[in-house]
Design an enzyme around this catalytic site. Sequence first.
Site, PDB file in Angstrom:
ATOM      1  N   LYS A   1      35.168  50.799  54.236  1.00  0.00           N
ATOM      2  CA  LYS A   1      35.419  50.291  55.601  1.00  0.00           C
ATOM      3  C   LYS A   1      36.871  50.475  56.021  1.00  0.00           C
ATOM      4  CE  LYS A   1      34.352  45.963  54.955  1.00  0.00           C
ATOM      5  NZ  LYS A   1      33.939  45.909  53.532  1.00  0.00           N
TER       6      LYS A   1
ATOM      7  N   ARG B   1      31.312  38.074  58.734  1.00  0.00           N
ATOM      8  CA  ARG B   1      30.687  38.129  57.413  1.00  0.00           C
ATOM      9  C   ARG B   1      29.582  37.098  57.246  1.00  0.00           C
ATOM     10  NH1 ARG B   1      35.391  40.724  54.698  1.00  0.00           N
ATOM     11  NH2 ARG B   1      34.879  41.130  52.540  1.00  0.00           N
TER      12      ARG B   1
ATOM     13  N   ARG C   1      40.112  51.290  41.952  1.00  0.00           N
ATOM     14  CA  ARG C   1      41.108  50.663  42.830  1.00  0.00           C
ATOM     15  C   ARG C   1      41.908  49.603  42.077  1.00  0.00           C
ATOM     16  NH1 ARG C   1      39.120  48.067  48.402  1.00  0.00           N
ATOM     17  NH2 ARG C   1      38.800  46.159  47.229  1.00  0.00           N
TER      18      ARG C   1
ATOM     19  N   ARG D   1      45.481  44.001  43.321  1.00  0.00           N
ATOM     20  CA  ARG D   1      44.643  43.064  44.072  1.00  0.00           C
ATOM     21  C   ARG D   1      43.915  42.192  43.087  1.00  0.00           C
ATOM     22  NH1 ARG D   1      41.039  44.918  49.225  1.00  0.00           N
ATOM     23  NH2 ARG D   1      39.770  43.186  48.481  1.00  0.00           N
TER      24      ARG D   1
ATOM     25  N   ARG E   1      31.711  39.039  44.994  1.00  0.00           N
ATOM     26  CA  ARG E   1      31.861  39.565  46.359  1.00  0.00           C
ATOM     27  C   ARG E   1      30.628  40.372  46.765  1.00  0.00           C
ATOM     28  NH1 ARG E   1      36.826  42.523  44.861  1.00  0.00           N
ATOM     29  NH2 ARG E   1      36.920  43.497  46.903  1.00  0.00           N
TER      30      ARG E   1
END
Length: 192
Positions: free
Chosen positions: A19, A94, A133, A139, A150
């Site tokens: 996204k 969401r 990632r 992160r 998630r």
Amino acid sequence: MADAARHNLALFGAAGSGKGTQAKFLRRELGVEHIATGEMLRHERSQGTELGQTVAAYLDAGKLVPDEVIVAMIRHRLGDPQADAGFVLDGFPRTVAQARALQQMLASLERPLDVAVVLDVPTEQLISRLALRARLEERGDDTPDVIAERLRIYRDQTEPVLEYLAQSVPVVRLDGAQPVEEVSQALLQAIA
Ligand code: ADP
């Protein structure tokens, strides 16, 4: 693209679906405002603001920040005159409650949503992208347990948003497993 058409769109897809990458492409290509709630929250947190302190535990656990917190945060961004060429929502709404609040805000701004686009990517591919990632970026929510949480929340809370929005807005599903450039081209076609 030099036309003056306004594009108001919402991008959907689980964590790791691309996204953010595609929203940035649309910002460059169309001049739309990129409204990314995850980035906004991480920024608040890194600045140590009151909002940042409120949301830190949710971010770390991969849980959704309460609806009222998110809705308040996004309200003024949508009314931003810079959103004149349109906007791309990345990570919002969401939940169905957020989607209802969004529809109300957009109706009063006379900026209705034109389209919702979903980037579909198989779960195994999402997990391997997020693992990669995690090695490249700092992160805290890209650990295996938090990733699983998630993805579960996306399925349980965010997939129903698409059914809700489909009552009033076209919902287009794209194959997000293709190379980035191909997804970008499919996206441009979908919103043309
Ligand atoms: P990803 O799509 O990779 O999970 P994001 O950057 O979009 O990442 O979101 C990171 C985190 O920010 C989410 O796990 C959640 O804690 C919080 N968040 C972002 N957007 C919302 C939202 N609309 N409602 C509630 N929480 C949100």
